[in-house]
Design an enzyme around this catalytic site. Structure first.
Site, PDB file in Angstrom:
ATOM      1  N   MET A   1       9.257   4.462   5.286  1.00 54.83           N
ATOM      2  CA  MET A   1       9.262   3.080   4.776  1.00 54.83           C
ATOM      3  C   MET A   1      10.492   2.833   3.906  1.00 54.83           C
ATOM      4  O   MET A   1      11.049   1.732   3.917  1.00 54.83           O
ATOM      5  CB  MET A   1       7.982   2.779   3.988  1.00 54.83           C
ATOM      6  CG  MET A   1       6.723   2.688   4.837  1.00 54.83           C
ATOM      7  SD  MET A   1       6.879   1.727   6.372  1.00 54.83           S
ATOM      8  CE  MET A   1       7.392   0.138   5.739  1.00 54.83           C
ATOM      9  N   GLU A   2      10.917   3.850   3.171  1.00 59.85           N
ATOM     10  CA  GLU A   2      12.113   3.702   2.337  1.00 59.85           C
ATOM     11  C   GLU A   2      13.346   3.502   3.219  1.00 59.85           C
ATOM     12  O   GLU A   2      14.204   2.667   2.927  1.00 59.85           O
ATOM     13  CB  GLU A   2      12.284   4.942   1.445  1.00 59.85           C
ATOM     14  CG  GLU A   2      11.387   4.966   0.221  1.00 59.85           C
ATOM     15  CD  GLU A   2       9.910   5.234   0.525  1.00 59.85           C
ATOM     16  OE1 GLU A   2       9.583   5.623   1.665  1.00 59.85           O
ATOM     17  OE2 GLU A   2       9.075   5.042  -0.389  1.00 59.85           O
TER      18      GLU A   2
ATOM     19  N   LEU B   1       0.806  -1.213   0.000  1.00 58.86           N
ATOM     20  CA  LEU B   1       0.000   0.000   0.000  1.00 58.86           C
ATOM     21  C   LEU B   1       0.846   1.272   0.000  1.00 58.86           C
ATOM     22  O   LEU B   1       0.331   2.375   0.157  1.00 58.86           O
ATOM     23  CB  LEU B   1      -0.952  -0.026   1.196  1.00 58.86           C
ATOM     24  CG  LEU B   1      -1.801  -1.311   1.295  1.00 58.86           C
ATOM     25  CD1 LEU B   1      -2.675  -1.270   2.532  1.00 58.86           C
ATOM     26  CD2 LEU B   1      -2.630  -1.530   0.053  1.00 58.86           C
ATOM     27  N   CYS B   2       2.157   1.125  -0.214  1.00 56.07           N
ATOM     28  CA  CYS B   2       3.086   2.253  -0.254  1.00 56.07           C
ATOM     29  C   CYS B   2       2.982   2.985  -1.589  1.00 56.07           C
ATOM     30  O   CYS B   2       2.838   2.355  -2.634  1.00 56.07           O
ATOM     31  CB  CYS B   2       4.510   1.697  -0.138  1.00 56.07           C
ATOM     32  SG  CYS B   2       5.457   2.399   1.195  1.00 56.07           S
ATOM     33  N   HIS B   3       3.076   4.302  -1.544  1.00 57.65           N
ATOM     34  CA  HIS B   3       3.062   5.094  -2.768  1.00 57.65           C
ATOM     35  C   HIS B   3       4.412   5.020  -3.473  1.00 57.65           C
ATOM     36  O   HIS B   3       5.448   5.062  -2.804  1.00 57.65           O
ATOM     37  CB  HIS B   3       2.774   6.563  -2.438  1.00 57.65           C
ATOM     38  CG  HIS B   3       1.467   6.782  -1.755  1.00 57.65           C
ATOM     39  ND1 HIS B   3       1.313   6.647  -0.393  1.00 57.65           N
ATOM     40  CD2 HIS B   3       0.249   7.086  -2.241  1.00 57.65           C
ATOM     41  CE1 HIS B   3       0.051   6.882  -0.069  1.00 57.65           C
ATOM     42  NE2 HIS B   3      -0.629   7.139  -1.161  1.00 57.65           N
TER      43      HIS B   3
ATOM     44  N   ASP C   1      23.007 -12.986   4.003  1.00 58.42           N
ATOM     45  CA  ASP C   1      23.313 -13.836   2.849  1.00 58.42           C
ATOM     46  C   ASP C   1      24.816 -14.083   2.732  1.00 58.42           C
ATOM     47  O   ASP C   1      25.252 -15.199   2.431  1.00 58.42           O
ATOM     48  CB  ASP C   1      22.787 -13.169   1.576  1.00 58.42           C
ATOM     49  CG  ASP C   1      23.052 -13.997   0.329  1.00 58.42           C
ATOM     50  OD1 ASP C   1      22.786 -15.212   0.358  1.00 58.42           O
ATOM     51  OD2 ASP C   1      23.510 -13.429  -0.685  1.00 58.42           O
TER      52      ASP C   1
END
Lengths: 163, 163, 163, 163, 163, 163
Positions: free
Chosen positions: F114-115, F78-80, F129
């Site tokens: 969020m970024e 739901l992120c723009h 990893d």
């Protein structure tokens, strides 16, 4: 080399970064890049014949170039994801080569030369993919910026001594 | 040109297609490709200095190349999405250029020369992105396959008359 | 409806999941899907005229369909990322519509009907994008599987009572 | 058909291009699109039952539609990558079908009807994926724009004679 | 630390590489990973209430996790793009936290612990995105592998002294 | 919990949506997030030694973080999709852990926490990893926002009682 020359994409300690451009102003910017598929005259003939109804080879490469421009921030690690307001990709068939020219345009905070270059490189790779069964030695040459317009640094035209 | 020469990626009517390889056998295949960033001695010096602790520029380009190989089916319209079992990207700094070599390996139904070529081209684009503030005229030259191994068509080595 | 009918992609508590297919065997599977762009005769004429040298419109939609098939696991949340060994997309111009047919083939552990359907839908969307300035009311109709071959469940042909 | 009718996405020679919109002004634009999953009453009952706690099927399709809208420039070759400032996807269960409605909103230089259409098509494909084990003949019908608002060309409402 | 300890993903000169796994055999491999959203009891109540009909919040996070697993090779530079044959993501609501568990399964040449870990991390990020307006301080804790099965190195269970 | 507390990303019926931000103003916004790789002192020593010429491990993780920030709208349903005007990712080696800090900056209509969080999580996954062959029990802890600046809600600093 002046003392101040440095790589803008790494900080003073050498760490990579996406350079902050949030303070730059939104303005129209344009870049034109070019390159060349070097192959055989046989392949160029095949591509030319493909210029008949429904011949898709050059169209596939053109679409690859346009979509490649949109993929630029996915491919180039430190590139900003920017608006892309126009892209064209053109081909010119010559004796043993295909000249590739791409232009990219934006109204955003940073230039679009990487988008134009990526369009050229991707179109060239798509051409190689389609001709490699006939000419496995095809290559891409001279992927370079021809000119840039707009932005704070102003216009730039490729100097004649850099072929 | 023999009569039978044709572009495998378009059908007899000229329509593009992803060629059916489902009947080909799974076998280990490898390809090596190369290319060259052509720039100035100043830029090559900056990249060499970056070879100090935490200097990320070449690492960024190497990662770009490896991830570019994985993006190949997203970029090349008619390329098959295949397993990719190993990728290396190496750089050699010379006077005014950076030699780029990439190898790709798979155990799948089709070759990986497009993956190796895309790794080279993407690494080259990432290098240009990082040096363009110092040398806006940097270019990518000679993106080409050096050799292929495995698969039904067998091994192929770049002929000497195709530089 | 039998008692046993249920949605395979949600568990008994209703939670979505990517169904485990690791125990299924690798075999050749094929699916054919179709759909239709419904537009005006004017648009169909424009697309037909585009069937001249260098007319890219149908090629763009074909490439969109082929690349769309490759994007299937990115678009359909519970779809497996599978090998895709062949894709074709064809168009047939009729009076006021364009028939779209796509086939997808794989040698993997699950079927490719979603890939064929996604190719049709994406080609249809690309056509709408190109004709929307002339016909903003263009629509996509009848995106459906025509037949499937291979895999454990065997062949399936669209029943006549499901148009 | 007027003489001036042409496909905006190809130039006079027929070559595809991403149309330059850099001179268009940033304004709020909105589009609403719709479509329909045609399936069996059995499947609609299963989806309705899924409307219980933790039933994810419709949520999966809604997320697919919203994320599909964001994927539009990756899927539609000549589409601009634009800001997307709001997306909704709604479902209405009927006898043998599921009505899908999507709206997309932006404050950018070009319209968002392709984003709304892609949301509908992707949600429809995700629904098919989840019901195909029960109804392999499910189809997507009537993917179309209902109305557009904003931008230079102003508002547009689907005409009644185009169902 | 033994002398032979080294990072497998860089060569002896320190250069990153995608490790060659083409000689490894195809076998069923499985990994389970977990993590925890740490938030407030208020948020956990909101998520619990969302467990009513049509409450999508947990479904959105579950889909994010499943799709995140598919994005693993796009996100982790040196990760192999592998087949992914099954993914589940589960949530358990506790007092002030949400436990996240993900499992990934494949029949391929390398393990899937990165896919399981990426599913957990992506589901956690999606949860934060949805609750951040109510609790901007929500965090993700303990993203870790619980166990691995299959492959040459055999089974592995998280030791008790590594919480 | 006040009565008005609710999840902004679902509507009153519980359906997920991408919240409409088209009416919000463009302004410079910044977010800083952090997290921690918890591993063994042996691994931290290996990463420290990698701080020699050509040691790519930390650079790979840094690039993963920066590219992860760009992938945010692909990962978070739901992120723009927003402009991203600057990203940095830094590492600090401690006894048995690596502190990860990321900052993200934009001039757009919504925040970038969020970024920043996605950059931290992706860098952490990339580190796991690379070290998992030596320490399969490595984990990611404390992925959280430290502070936000700009936008209508103004600045926010992580409260001391939320570690």
């Amino acid at each position: 080399m002046t003392d101040s020359a440095h790589l803008t994409h790494v900080d003073e300690a050498g760490a990579a970064r996406m350079v902050d451009v949030s303070a730059k102003s939104v303005s129209v910017r344009r870049a034109v890049a070019a390159g060349r598929l070097r192959t055989t005259s046989e392949v160029v003939d095949l591509l030319r014949r493909d210029g008949l109804p429904k011949g898709d080879a050059l169209a596939v490469a053109r679409v690859a170039g346009i979509m490649g421009a949109k993929h630029t921030p996915d491919l180039i690690p430190l590139c900003h994801p920017i608006a892309l307001h126009g892209v064209t990709v053109d081909f010119e068939l010559a004796g043993e080569s295909v000249e590739i020219t791409a232009s990219a345009k934006t109204a955003d905070r940073t230039g679009v030369e990487m988008e134009a270059l990526t369009a050229v490189a991707t179109a060239g790779l798509a051409l190689i993919d389609m001709v490699k069964a006939v000419d496995p030695a095809a290559s891409i040459e001279g992927v370079r910026v021809l000119r840039k317009e707009g932005g704070k640094t102003g216009d730039w035209v490729r100097p004649e001594d850099r072929p």
